[in-house]
Scaffold this motif. Structure first.
Motif, PDB file in Angstrom:
ATOM      1  N   HIS A 126      -7.903  11.001 -40.903  1.00 45.28           N
ATOM      2  CA  HIS A 126      -8.063  12.375 -40.450  1.00 45.28           C
ATOM      3  C   HIS A 126      -6.789  13.177 -40.680  1.00 45.28           C
ATOM      4  O   HIS A 126      -5.705  12.614 -40.856  1.00 45.28           O
ATOM      5  CB  HIS A 126      -8.477  12.382 -38.977  1.00 45.28           C
ATOM      6  CG  HIS A 126      -9.702  11.556 -38.726  1.00 45.28           C
ATOM      7  ND1 HIS A 126     -10.955  11.950 -39.128  1.00 45.28           N
ATOM      8  CD2 HIS A 126      -9.841  10.317 -38.181  1.00 45.28           C
ATOM      9  CE1 HIS A 126     -11.825  11.005 -38.809  1.00 45.28           C
ATOM     10  NE2 HIS A 126     -11.181  10.002 -38.245  1.00 45.28           N
ATOM     11  N   ARG A 127      -6.901  14.487 -40.677  1.00 45.86           N
ATOM     12  CA  ARG A 127      -5.794  15.359 -41.047  1.00 45.86           C
ATOM     13  C   ARG A 127      -5.301  16.148 -39.836  1.00 45.86           C
ATOM     14  O   ARG A 127      -6.059  16.943 -39.255  1.00 45.86           O
ATOM     15  CB  ARG A 127      -6.235  16.326 -42.150  1.00 45.86           C
ATOM     16  CG  ARG A 127      -5.098  17.222 -42.648  1.00 45.86           C
ATOM     17  CD  ARG A 127      -5.587  18.200 -43.688  1.00 45.86           C
ATOM     18  NE  ARG A 127      -4.526  19.146 -44.042  1.00 45.86           N
ATOM     19  CZ  ARG A 127      -4.735  20.301 -44.655  1.00 45.86           C
ATOM     20  NH1 ARG A 127      -5.965  20.654 -45.009  1.00 45.86           N
ATOM     21  NH2 ARG A 127      -3.723  21.108 -44.935  1.00 45.86           N
ATOM     22  N   VAL A 128      -4.065  15.918 -39.478  1.00 44.68           N
ATOM     23  CA  VAL A 128      -3.431  16.710 -38.418  1.00 44.68           C
ATOM     24  C   VAL A 128      -2.872  17.975 -39.051  1.00 44.68           C
ATOM     25  O   VAL A 128      -1.995  17.914 -39.921  1.00 44.68           O
ATOM     26  CB  VAL A 128      -2.318  15.915 -37.718  1.00 44.68           C
ATOM     27  CG1 VAL A 128      -1.652  16.776 -36.637  1.00 44.68           C
ATOM     28  CG2 VAL A 128      -2.871  14.628 -37.110  1.00 44.68           C
ATOM     29  N   VAL A 129      -3.390  19.118 -38.632  1.00 49.65           N
ATOM     30  CA  VAL A 129      -3.017  20.381 -39.278  1.00 49.65           C
ATOM     31  C   VAL A 129      -1.996  21.179 -38.472  1.00 49.65           C
ATOM     32  O   VAL A 129      -1.402  22.138 -38.979  1.00 49.65           O
ATOM     33  CB  VAL A 129      -4.262  21.251 -39.553  1.00 49.65           C
ATOM     34  CG1 VAL A 129      -5.171  20.551 -40.554  1.00 49.65           C
ATOM     35  CG2 VAL A 129      -5.016  21.568 -38.261  1.00 49.65           C
ATOM     36  N   GLY A 130      -1.786  20.814 -37.219  1.00 48.68           N
ATOM     37  CA  GLY A 130      -0.824  21.516 -36.382  1.00 48.68           C
ATOM     38  C   GLY A 130      -0.542  20.723 -35.123  1.00 48.68           C
ATOM     39  O   GLY A 130      -1.370  19.926 -34.678  1.00 48.68           O
ATOM     40  N   VAL A 131       0.646  20.936 -34.562  1.00 44.95           N
ATOM     41  CA  VAL A 131       1.078  20.201 -33.379  1.00 44.95           C
ATOM     42  C   VAL A 131       1.610  21.180 -32.338  1.00 44.95           C
ATOM     43  O   VAL A 131       2.415  22.067 -32.655  1.00 44.95           O
ATOM     44  CB  VAL A 131       2.161  19.163 -33.735  1.00 44.95           C
ATOM     45  CG1 VAL A 131       2.767  18.554 -32.475  1.00 44.95           C
ATOM     46  CG2 VAL A 131       1.582  18.065 -34.622  1.00 44.95           C
ATOM     47  N   TYR A 132       1.154  20.996 -31.107  1.00 49.25           N
ATOM     48  CA  TYR A 132       1.646  21.765 -29.966  1.00 49.25           C
ATOM     49  C   TYR A 132       2.430  20.830 -29.058  1.00 49.25           C
ATOM     50  O   TYR A 132       2.015  19.695 -28.808  1.00 49.25           O
ATOM     51  CB  TYR A 132       0.474  22.380 -29.183  1.00 49.25           C
ATOM     52  CG  TYR A 132      -0.070  23.635 -29.811  1.00 49.25           C
ATOM     53  CD1 TYR A 132       0.148  24.885 -29.238  1.00 49.25           C
ATOM     54  CD2 TYR A 132      -0.802  23.568 -31.001  1.00 49.25           C
ATOM     55  CE1 TYR A 132      -0.341  26.043 -29.827  1.00 49.25           C
ATOM     56  CE2 TYR A 132      -1.299  24.718 -31.593  1.00 49.25           C
ATOM     57  CZ  TYR A 132      -1.064  25.955 -31.007  1.00 49.25           C
ATOM     58  OH  TYR A 132      -1.551  27.092 -31.601  1.00 49.25           O
ATOM     59  N   THR A 133       3.570  21.301 -28.559  1.00 47.22           N
ATOM     60  CA  THR A 133       4.382  20.502 -27.651  1.00 47.22           C
ATOM     61  C   THR A 133       5.178  21.432 -26.753  1.00 47.22           C
ATOM     62  O   THR A 133       5.261  22.644 -26.993  1.00 47.22           O
ATOM     63  CB  THR A 133       5.304  19.551 -28.440  1.00 47.22           C
ATOM     64  OG1 THR A 133       5.882  18.591 -27.558  1.00 47.22           O
ATOM     65  CG2 THR A 133       6.405  20.314 -29.162  1.00 47.22           C
ATOM     66  N   GLN A 134       5.757  20.878 -25.698  1.00 43.09           N
ATOM     67  CA  GLN A 134       6.549  21.685 -24.768  1.00 43.09           C
ATOM     68  C   GLN A 134       7.817  22.209 -25.448  1.00 43.09           C
ATOM     69  O   GLN A 134       8.349  21.593 -26.375  1.00 43.09           O
ATOM     70  CB  GLN A 134       6.943  20.836 -23.564  1.00 43.09           C
ATOM     71  CG  GLN A 134       5.795  20.562 -22.607  1.00 43.09           C
ATOM     72  CD  GLN A 134       5.497  21.769 -21.734  1.00 43.09           C
ATOM     73  OE1 GLN A 134       6.329  22.236 -20.981  1.00 43.09           O
ATOM     74  NE2 GLN A 134       4.284  22.286 -21.862  1.00 43.09           N
ATOM     75  N   PRO A 135       8.321  23.342 -24.988  1.00 37.10           N
ATOM     76  CA  PRO A 135       9.593  23.854 -25.534  1.00 37.10           C
ATOM     77  C   PRO A 135      10.719  22.835 -25.359  1.00 37.10           C
ATOM     78  O   PRO A 135      10.680  21.991 -24.452  1.00 37.10           O
ATOM     79  CB  PRO A 135       9.841  25.115 -24.687  1.00 37.10           C
ATOM     80  CG  PRO A 135       8.485  25.536 -24.214  1.00 37.10           C
ATOM     81  CD  PRO A 135       7.716  24.264 -24.009  1.00 37.10           C
ATOM     82  N   ASP A 136      11.701  22.898 -26.256  1.00 40.02           N
ATOM     83  CA  ASP A 136      12.868  22.010 -26.152  1.00 40.02           C
ATOM     84  C   ASP A 136      13.520  22.179 -24.779  1.00 40.02           C
ATOM     85  O   ASP A 136      13.633  23.292 -24.259  1.00 40.02           O
ATOM     86  CB  ASP A 136      13.886  22.353 -27.239  1.00 40.02           C
ATOM     87  CG  ASP A 136      13.336  22.129 -28.645  1.00 40.02           C
ATOM     88  OD1 ASP A 136      12.176  21.686 -28.761  1.00 40.02           O
ATOM     89  OD2 ASP A 136      14.081  22.388 -29.612  1.00 40.02           O
ATOM     90  N   ARG A 137      13.945  21.028 -24.197  1.00 41.81           N
ATOM     91  CA  ARG A 137      14.534  21.048 -22.859  1.00 41.81           C
ATOM     92  C   ARG A 137      15.976  20.534 -22.904  1.00 41.81           C
ATOM     93  O   ARG A 137      16.313  19.695 -23.738  1.00 41.81           O
ATOM     94  CB  ARG A 137      13.733  20.139 -21.915  1.00 41.81           C
ATOM     95  CG  ARG A 137      12.248  20.450 -21.834  1.00 41.81           C
ATOM     96  CD  ARG A 137      11.974  21.760 -21.141  1.00 41.81           C
ATOM     97  NE  ARG A 137      10.539  21.899 -20.869  1.00 41.81           N
ATOM     98  CZ  ARG A 137       9.942  23.064 -20.639  1.00 41.81           C
ATOM     99  NH1 ARG A 137      10.657  24.181 -20.645  1.00 41.81           N
ATOM    100  NH2 ARG A 137       8.644  23.111 -20.394  1.00 41.81           N
ATOM    101  N   PRO A 138      16.824  20.999 -21.958  1.00 42.64           N
ATOM    102  CA  PRO A 138      18.185  20.445 -21.876  1.00 42.64           C
ATOM    103  C   PRO A 138      18.123  18.963 -21.501  1.00 42.64           C
ATOM    104  O   PRO A 138      17.326  18.557 -20.650  1.00 42.64           O
ATOM    105  CB  PRO A 138      18.843  21.273 -20.765  1.00 42.64           C
ATOM    106  CG  PRO A 138      18.010  22.505 -20.637  1.00 42.64           C
ATOM    107  CD  PRO A 138      16.616  22.098 -21.005  1.00 42.64           C
ATOM    108  N   ALA A 139      18.953  18.153 -22.127  1.00 46.63           N
ATOM    109  CA  ALA A 139      18.966  16.718 -21.843  1.00 46.63           C
ATOM    110  C   ALA A 139      20.369  16.174 -22.058  1.00 46.63           C
ATOM    111  O   ALA A 139      21.174  16.737 -22.808  1.00 46.63           O
ATOM    112  CB  ALA A 139      17.966  15.984 -22.740  1.00 46.63           C
ATOM    113  N   GLY A 140      20.649  15.043 -21.411  1.00 48.07           N
ATOM    114  CA  GLY A 140      21.944  14.390 -21.567  1.00 48.07           C
ATOM    115  C   GLY A 140      23.046  15.091 -20.791  1.00 48.07           C
ATOM    116  O   GLY A 140      22.842  16.127 -20.157  1.00 48.07           O
ATOM    117  N   ARG A 141      24.236  14.503 -20.851  1.00 44.49           N
ATOM    118  CA  ARG A 141      25.364  15.054 -20.105  1.00 44.49           C
ATOM    119  C   ARG A 141      25.750  16.441 -20.584  1.00 44.49           C
ATOM    120  O   ARG A 141      26.194  17.285 -19.812  1.00 44.49           O
ATOM    121  CB  ARG A 141      26.553  14.110 -20.220  1.00 44.49           C
ATOM    122  CG  ARG A 141      26.348  12.790 -19.486  1.00 44.49           C
ATOM    123  CD  ARG A 141      27.590  11.941 -19.523  1.00 44.49           C
ATOM    124  NE  ARG A 141      27.410  10.712 -18.763  1.00 44.49           N
ATOM    125  CZ  ARG A 141      28.338   9.777 -18.635  1.00 44.49           C
ATOM    126  NH1 ARG A 141      29.514   9.934 -19.236  1.00 44.49           N
ATOM    127  NH2 ARG A 141      28.101   8.688 -17.926  1.00 44.49           N
TER     128      ARG A 141
END
Length: 332
Positions: A32-47
């Motif tokens: 099957h063909r993945v035509v687009g991806v939705y995800t959460q906005p980039d978040r602050p991480a690490g020290r």
């Protein structure tokens, strides 16, 4: 509307953490063909609190897939952008945003969700950990046709996996992530061929898996050894069960109830008993008559270690008679 056998579907994928990335990985390896991806906005991480992309975004970028990160899917512009992908189906796995009915109606075959429990048990945010904490003997994956409710849609496929007395939250997470990917591809293949039959969730047996928090990982040694060991396993690797060691934090990573414990007299819950060769022994239960055997723990400022290693070093802060869970007066 079912498709011809062998025909690939156009898929929009929505997910955020590692668990979701396993399902996306399985789709990318399918026909099957993945035509687009939705995800959460980039978040602050690490020290350094640097903005960090989600595991799903990183995987999508490795495969040159278009990535959308809207704050909401409720506005018309976001919904129009989703419609432009002309997807047959939208797959949602631990995405982190509620989908309004207008979004559910956009893909021609609707929206499917990979959920990490045997619905209707453990709807909600933390089904993996809550199943272990409650002492369930099994968990699994439910592939579900999404509706506007919280994990209330019709069930399409169910796959089961056992939970035993050694299963941690991390163990079950990894096993269900892999099982979720396999179940998803099986379901999408069936949807493309002859369609999938949907079964409404029963009204009986509904439970809710509330979100995990660090404060709830504090142990109460008045609970039974069985309950404490389940909580410790459930919260490994996050948020990690903990207790007070004087004014410091002692983290417990793995423990089991002692079989047929012998405690000669009532002992305050949380008291360290004479250790075994490979485990700390902690009095617990209402009258301190239960014994919790801790085989992996993390001293303040240290890293997780086997209890055997700490005992061999005769660590001075783990002497019998020391009572855990009791901060010094100045710290209360």
């Amino acid at each position: 509307m079912p498709h011809r056998e062998g025909q690939s579907l156009r898929i929009v994928f929505a997910g955020t953490p590692d668990f979701a990335a396993e399902s996306l990985k399985a789709l990318l390896a399918s026909r099957h063909r993945v035509v687009g991806v939705y995800t959460q906005p980039d978040r602050p991480a690490g020290r350094g609190r640097k903005l960090t992309p989600s595991p799903v975004k990183r995987l999508a970028q490795e495969h040159d897939l278009p990535v959308e990160q809207p704050l909401s899917l409720k506005d018309a512009d976001a919904q129009q952008r989703l419609a432009e992908f002309d997807a047959d189906v939208m797959i949602v796995v631990a995405y982190g945003l509620l989908l309004p009915q207008a979004v559910l109606d956009i893909p021609r075959l609707g929206c499917l969700n990979v959920h990490a429990s045997l619905l209707p048990r453990w709807r909600g945010a933390a089904p993996i950990q809550r199943a272990i904490e409650a002492g369930d003997s099994e968990s699994g994956i439910t592939l579900m046709q999404m509706d506007a409710g919280l994990d209330t849609g019709d069930m399409l496929l169910i796959e089961r996996t056992p939970i035993d007395d050694a299963t941690t939250g991390g163990d079950l997470h990894d096993r269900l992530a892999e099982l979720g990917g396999r179940t998803l591809v099986e379901g999408i293949d069936a949807l493309a061929a002859n369609g999938l039959s949907a079964t409404p969730q029963p009204d009986e047996g509904v439970t809710y898996a509330s979100k995990l928090s660090k404060p709830e990982a504090k142990l109460d040694f008045r609970q039974s050894a069985a309950a404490l060991s389940r909580r410790i396993r459930a919260f490994n690797p996050w948020p990690v069960a903990w207790t007070h060691l004087d004014s410091d934090t002692l983290r417990l990573w793995f423990a089991t109830p002692e079989v047929d414990p012998v405690v000669e007299r009532d002992t305050p819950p949380g008291t360290l008993l004479e250790p075994a060769s490979d485990a700390l022994r902690i009095a617990c239960g209402e009258h301190g008559r239960d014994v919790l055997r801790v085989t992996q723990l993390q001293m303040p400022g240290g890293k997780p270690l086997a209890a055997r290693d700490l005992l061999n070093a005769n660590h001075p802060r783990l002497s019998p008679g020391q009572r855990l869970g009791q901060p010094k007066e100045a710290d209360r």
